[in-house]
Scaffold this motif. Sequence first.
Motif, short mmCIF file in Angstrom:
data_model
loop_
_atom_site.label_atom_id
_atom_site.label_comp_id
_atom_site.label_asym_id
_atom_site.label_seq_id
_atom_site.Cartn_x
_atom_site.Cartn_y
_atom_site.Cartn_z
N GLN A 73 -5.22 28.65 30.90
CA GLN A 73 -4.63 29.88 30.34
C GLN A 73 -5.47 30.42 29.18
OE1 GLN A 73 -0.38 29.29 29.50
NE2 GLN A 73 -0.30 27.98 31.31
N GLN A 74 -6.01 29.50 28.39
CA GLN A 74 -6.87 29.93 27.27
C GLN A 74 -8.07 30.68 27.80
OE1 GLN A 74 -7.69 26.16 25.42
NE2 GLN A 74 -5.72 26.08 24.37
N ALA A 75 -8.71 30.13 28.85
CA ALA A 75 -9.88 30.78 29.43
C ALA A 75 -9.51 32.16 29.95
CB ALA A 75 -10.46 29.92 30.55
N PHE A 91 -14.16 17.13 21.15
CA PHE A 91 -14.19 18.45 21.79
C PHE A 91 -13.09 19.36 21.22
CE2 PHE A 91 -14.41 21.65 25.11
CZ PHE A 91 -15.71 21.58 25.55
N GLU A 92 -11.90 18.81 21.01
CA GLU A 92 -10.81 19.61 20.43
C GLU A 92 -11.22 20.18 19.07
OE1 GLU A 92 -8.38 20.57 22.17
OE2 GLU A 92 -8.81 19.16 23.76
N HIS A 93 -11.95 19.39 18.30
CA HIS A 93 -12.36 19.88 16.98
C HIS A 93 -13.44 20.94 17.06
CE1 HIS A 93 -9.77 16.69 15.63
NE2 HIS A 93 -9.69 17.38 14.53
N GLU A 130 -2.79 25.50 20.20
CA GLU A 130 -2.75 24.52 21.30
C GLU A 130 -3.80 23.44 21.11
OE1 GLU A 130 -0.99 27.70 24.59
OE2 GLU A 130 -3.10 27.11 24.71
N GLU A 131 -4.98 23.83 20.60
CA GLU A 131 -6.04 22.82 20.36
C GLU A 131 -5.62 21.87 19.25
OE1 GLU A 131 -7.65 23.13 22.72
OE2 GLU A 131 -8.66 25.04 23.03
N GLU A 132 -5.00 22.42 18.20
CA GLU A 132 -4.57 21.57 17.09
C GLU A 132 -3.49 20.60 17.55
OE1 GLU A 132 -5.53 24.40 13.21
OE2 GLU A 132 -3.60 24.61 14.22
FE LIG Z 1 -8.57 22.00 24.08
#
Ligand SMILES: [Fe+2]
Length: 169
Positions: A52-54, A104-106, A137-139
């Motif tokens: 969804q982010q993409a 990767f999340e960071h 969402e990444e956090e």
């Molecule tokens: Fe992510």
Amino acid sequence: MTQSRDWLIQWLRDAHAMEEQAETMLSGQLSRLESYPELGDRIRQHLDETRQQASRLKSCLDRIGEESSAMKDAGGKLTAMAQSISGVFAGDEVMKGSLASYTFEHMEIASYTMLIAAANAEGEAEVARVSEQNLREEEAMADWLKSHLAETTQMFLSRAAADSDAAKR
Ligand SMILES: [Fe+2]
């Protein structure tokens, strides 16, 4: 076009390529997590979020008037990193995967923080809103990974010990 706007578009493209690489990485990890159902469920959820982010980023790029073919330029840059993350590891792939996901999340968190600042500087409220949504969402994923890392490690070590005992018999 102002220079800030060029950078905003460039970073949007980079973020889109990054999420496509994240999708590859998460799909690769999922295939090896049958023995870690809780981690598998969280990664499956984040894989959905990543898609969804993409697609949110793609909408922003389309609206700003960029050709989607231009996005391919950025794709190669992160390929090496994603390959090293989704590649073959020596036995402890679940731990290497956790390490790589958290890292990767960071990178994603830093990318969206940059994008929000650039979008605000350009008065692109929608880009800022989408970037903030992705950032949250990444956090959340990074926090989840961190708070479950000790448990995942303990599960890995117990399984490794059990496998080694089984091998001795
Ligand atoms: Fe992510």
